[in-house]
Scaffold this motif. Structure first.
Motif, PDB file in Angstrom:
ATOM      1  N   ALA A 111       0.843  -1.209   0.000  1.00 22.57           N
ATOM      2  CA  ALA A 111       0.000   0.000   0.000  1.00 22.57           C
ATOM      3  C   ALA A 111       0.877   1.258   0.000  1.00 22.57           C
ATOM      4  N   GLU A 112       1.936   1.251   0.817  1.00 22.85           N
ATOM      5  CA  GLU A 112       2.829   2.418   0.868  1.00 22.85           C
ATOM      6  C   GLU A 112       3.592   2.575  -0.452  1.00 22.85           C
ATOM      7  N   LEU A 113       3.920   1.431  -1.034  1.00 17.46           N
ATOM      8  CA  LEU A 113       4.646   1.458  -2.308  1.00 17.46           C
ATOM      9  C   LEU A 113       3.768   2.081  -3.407  1.00 17.46           C
ATOM     10  N   ILE A 114       2.513   1.659  -3.450  1.00 14.42           N
ATOM     11  CA  ILE A 114       1.595   2.200  -4.467  1.00 14.42           C
ATOM     12  C   ILE A 114       1.350   3.696  -4.212  1.00 14.42           C
ATOM     13  N   ALA A 115       1.221   4.053  -2.943  1.00 21.10           N
ATOM     14  CA  ALA A 115       1.001   5.476  -2.619  1.00 21.10           C
ATOM     15  C   ALA A 115       2.183   6.313  -3.115  1.00 21.10           C
ATOM     16  N   PHE A 116       3.397   5.780  -2.950  1.00 16.28           N
ATOM     17  CA  PHE A 116       4.595   6.508  -3.402  1.00 16.28           C
ATOM     18  C   PHE A 116       4.599   6.644  -4.923  1.00 16.28           C
ATOM     19  N   GLY A 117       4.295   5.542  -5.612  1.00  7.85           N
ATOM     20  CA  GLY A 117       4.260   5.578  -7.078  1.00  7.85           C
ATOM     21  C   GLY A 117       3.212   6.543  -7.588  1.00  7.85           C
ATOM     22  N   ASP A 118       2.041   6.537  -6.947  1.00  6.35           N
ATOM     23  CA  ASP A 118       0.969   7.447  -7.362  1.00  6.35           C
ATOM     24  C   ASP A 118       1.380   8.906  -7.128  1.00  6.35           C
ATOM     25  N   GLU A 119       2.126   9.104  -6.034  1.00 11.45           N
ATOM     26  CA  GLU A 119       2.511  10.478  -5.683  1.00 11.45           C
ATOM     27  C   GLU A 119       3.550  11.042  -6.656  1.00 11.45           C
ATOM     28  N   ILE A 120       4.602  10.263  -6.943  1.00 16.11           N
ATOM     29  CA  ILE A 120       5.691  10.837  -7.758  1.00 16.11           C
ATOM     30  C   ILE A 120       5.552  10.471  -9.236  1.00 16.11           C
ATOM     31  N   GLY A 121       4.689   9.512  -9.537  1.00 20.07           N
ATOM     32  CA  GLY A 121       4.493   9.089 -10.934  1.00 20.07           C
ATOM     33  C   GLY A 121       5.275   7.820 -11.241  1.00 20.07           C
ATOM     34  N   TRP A 122       4.632   6.885 -11.956  1.00 21.35           N
ATOM     35  CA  TRP A 122       5.271   5.632 -12.350  1.00 21.35           C
ATOM     36  C   TRP A 122       6.085   5.883 -13.605  1.00 21.35           C
ATOM     37  N   PRO A 123       7.074   5.078 -13.954  1.00 19.09           N
ATOM     38  CA  PRO A 123       7.590   3.946 -13.177  1.00 19.09           C
ATOM     39  C   PRO A 123       8.430   4.408 -11.987  1.00 19.09           C
ATOM     40  N   ILE A 124       8.564   3.475 -11.033  1.00 20.21           N
ATOM     41  CA  ILE A 124       9.457   3.707  -9.901  1.00 20.21           C
ATOM     42  C   ILE A 124      10.406   2.506  -9.780  1.00 20.21           C
ATOM     43  N   VAL A 125      11.395   2.654  -8.907  1.00 21.51           N
ATOM     44  CA  VAL A 125      12.375   1.574  -8.715  1.00 21.51           C
ATOM     45  C   VAL A 125      12.258   1.075  -7.276  1.00 21.51           C
ATOM     46  N   LEU A 126      12.212  -0.236  -7.119  1.00 20.36           N
ATOM     47  CA  LEU A 126      12.134  -0.846  -5.781  1.00 20.36           C
ATOM     48  C   LEU A 126      13.451  -1.564  -5.499  1.00 20.36           C
ATOM     49  N   LYS A 127      13.986  -1.338  -4.301  1.00 23.48           N
ATOM     50  CA  LYS A 127      15.289  -1.947  -3.965  1.00 23.48           C
ATOM     51  C   LYS A 127      15.259  -2.594  -2.594  1.00 23.48           C
ATOM     52  N   THR A 128      15.938  -3.733  -2.473  1.00 19.30           N
ATOM     53  CA  THR A 128      16.183  -4.291  -1.139  1.00 19.30           C
ATOM     54  C   THR A 128      17.313  -3.459  -0.533  1.00 19.30           C
ATOM     55  N   PRO A 129      17.165  -3.022   0.712  1.00 24.67           N
ATOM     56  CA  PRO A 129      18.187  -2.140   1.298  1.00 24.67           C
ATOM     57  C   PRO A 129      19.544  -2.828   1.434  1.00 24.67           C
ATOM     58  N   ARG A 130      19.529  -4.143   1.660  1.00 25.41           N
ATOM     59  CA  ARG A 130      20.795  -4.836   1.935  1.00 25.41           C
ATOM     60  C   ARG A 130      21.027  -6.004   0.981  1.00 25.41           C
ATOM     61  N   GLY A 131      22.286  -6.277   0.719  1.00 26.45           N
ATOM     62  CA  GLY A 131      22.660  -7.530   0.069  1.00 26.45           C
ATOM     63  C   GLY A 131      22.578  -7.534  -1.447  1.00 26.45           C
ATOM     64  N   GLY A 132      22.090  -6.442  -2.066  1.00 23.74           N
ATOM     65  CA  GLY A 132      22.004  -6.426  -3.532  1.00 23.74           C
ATOM     66  C   GLY A 132      23.373  -6.178  -4.158  1.00 23.74           C
ATOM     67  N   TYR A 133      23.583  -6.690  -5.332  1.00 27.23           N
ATOM     68  CA  TYR A 133      24.779  -6.352  -6.103  1.00 27.23           C
ATOM     69  C   TYR A 133      24.496  -6.654  -7.562  1.00 27.23           C
ATOM     70  N   ASP A 134      25.211  -5.991  -8.456  1.00 26.86           N
ATOM     71  CA  ASP A 134      25.058  -6.225  -9.897  1.00 26.86           C
ATOM     72  C   ASP A 134      23.587  -6.267 -10.330  1.00 26.86           C
ATOM     73  N   GLY A 135      22.781  -5.381  -9.765  1.00 22.06           N
ATOM     74  CA  GLY A 135      21.387  -5.268 -10.192  1.00 22.06           C
ATOM     75  C   GLY A 135      20.441  -6.275  -9.550  1.00 22.06           C
ATOM     76  N   LYS A 136      21.009  -7.250  -8.782  1.00 24.68           N
ATOM     77  CA  LYS A 136      20.120  -8.171  -8.057  1.00 24.68           C
ATOM     78  C   LYS A 136      19.582  -7.380  -6.865  1.00 24.68           C
ATOM     79  N   GLY A 137      18.296  -7.460  -6.634  1.00 19.68           N
ATOM     80  CA  GLY A 137      17.729  -6.643  -5.556  1.00 19.68           C
ATOM     81  C   GLY A 137      17.249  -5.291  -6.056  1.00 19.68           C
ATOM     82  N   VAL A 138      17.141  -5.123  -7.360  1.00 16.59           N
ATOM     83  CA  VAL A 138      16.614  -3.882  -7.960  1.00 16.59           C
ATOM     84  C   VAL A 138      15.529  -4.277  -8.953  1.00 16.59           C
TER      85      VAL A 138
END
Ligand code: ADP
Length: 370
Positions: A111-138
């Motif tokens: 719900a918070e994610l959709i609210a953010f996308g609606d507020e700033i306009g789609w598309p948006i990018v979602l990321k895991t805060p930890r452990g991502g590398y080389d685009g994994k987790g994005v």
């Protein structure tokens, strides 16, 4: 890649290796095998060393703090390192410094994610805060349905949502800082990513607005100073001509970084030598470029026997410097890179062609009858 620089300066480099056959272990005489997540292993390893540093950011911070309390000299310290480990912490801290972030939010559920996308306009990018590398987790989300489809990503807690930045190119600002506070920046470079993996670097970034290059390097130096970074740090940036500061910060790495591999041949001081100088609190080396430089990674491909093509690759372009990591070949794995420095006025395109030719020969092998 720190090992030859350590040898050259007469330092004894020890490596805590994940396995006997990893390339870091094979590059130094003393490389005990052990788990970097195990406190006793770290304790035992750190005994008697002048300084302990990293080539990745995954050693648990609580272990680092324990070792520091027991008198071990860890560089960079966990209070700095956290900004390279947790993208939510990084976004918040960059905002506090007033440096350019994309629009972002910490989101706890769909719900918070959709609210953010609606507020700033789609598309948006979602990321895991930890452990991502080389685009994994994005993940790029085009609409609310895509956000709903990403629900399982919330299993491990809050996530980072960001504006999908409309950038002209990706840049990297590489700096080094010592515990005493001396800091130096290399020229800002242009990084080319393929499928979320750094593929090529052009150093310095060509035709960049000098004010943007200066501001980007200044931002990286300010981050290093304010977060107490020691050693090498890369600030990955998006260039956004005509909007705001002309760039926004994407993420930070606190160690020698792929976008700094060009310095091995293209700068007076390589990032690996600089990292050693920095963590040992020695004066930093000159960071000027020796000429326009192109770095090209080669990833594992079809060819399993890399050395079968070495004669052809090294002969094809003697000015191109090959750095092979001695890793086993797996498709898509970074197994080496090449650097080429212009010394007779070659254009960027000519350098890129020379680098690609050598990288392709090693990656793909020499075809029979080709
Ligand atoms: P990683 O930690 O896996 O390197 P990054 O945060 O650097 O992840 O993202 C990987 C790639 O995804 C970036 O190099 C960029 O091409 C793209 N990307 C990441 N964040 C954004 C963004 N906010 N806007 C547009 N593209 C992005």
């Amino acid at each position: 890649m720190m090992a030859p620089e350590a040898l050259n300066l007469g330092f004894e480099l020890h490596v805590l290796a994940e396995a006997e056959d990893v390339s870091a272990a094979r590059s130094v005489p003393d490389a005990p095998v052990g788990d970097y997540k195990d406190l006793d292993t770290l304790r035992h390893f750190a005994k008697g060393l002048d300084v302990v540093t990293f080539d990745h950011e995954h050693v648990p911070n609580e272990h680092l703090s324990t070792l520091i309390s027991e008198g071990v000299n860890i560089q960079p310290r966990p209070e700095a390192l956290i900004h390279a480990q947790d993208k939510l912490v990084m976004r918040q801290a960059i905002e506090q410094l007033g440096l350019p972030n994309p629009r972002w939010a910490k989101v706890k559920n769909v719900a918070e994610l959709i609210a953010f996308g609606d507020e700033i306009g789609w598309p948006i990018v979602l990321k895991t805060p930890r452990g991502g590398y080389d685009g994994k987790g994005v993940r790029i989300l085009d609409d609310a349905q895509a956000a709903r489809d990403a629900a399982d990503w919330f299993a491990n807690g809050a996530l980072l949502a960001e504006d999908k930045v409309n950038f002209s190119r990706e840049l990297s600002a590489l700096v080094a800082r010592t515990p005493s506070g001396q800091a130096k920046a290399w020229p800002v470079v242009h990084t080319i990513q393929v499928d979320g993996v750094c593929d090529e670097v052009i150093a310095p970034a060509q035709d960049i607005d000098p004010a943007v290059a200066e501001a980007a390097a200044a931002a990286a130096l300010r981050i290093a100073e304010q977060f107490g970074v020691t050693g090498v740090m890369a600030a990955e940036l998006f260039e956004t001509p005509g909007s705001g500061a002309g760039f926004v910060i994407n993420e930070l790495a606190m160690r020698p970084h792929n976008t700094g591999h060009w310095t091995m041949n293209g700068s007076v001081t390589s990032q690996f030598e600089q990292h050693l100088r920095a963590v040992l609190d020695l004066p930093l080396g000159e960071t000027r470029e020796l000429g326009l430089t192109v770095m090209k990674n080669y990833l594992g491909g079809e060819n399993q026997d890399l050395y079968s093509a070495f004669s052809a690759a090294l002969g094809a372009a003697p000015e191109v410097k090959v750095h092979a990591y001695g890793k086993s070949v797996r498709p898509g794995r970074k197994i080496g890179h090449v650097n080429v420095v212009a010394n007779t006025g070659q254009t960027v395109d000519e350098l890129r062609q020379r680098a690609e030719m050598v990288a392709a020969l090693i990656r793909d092998g020499v075809k029979q009858n080709a």
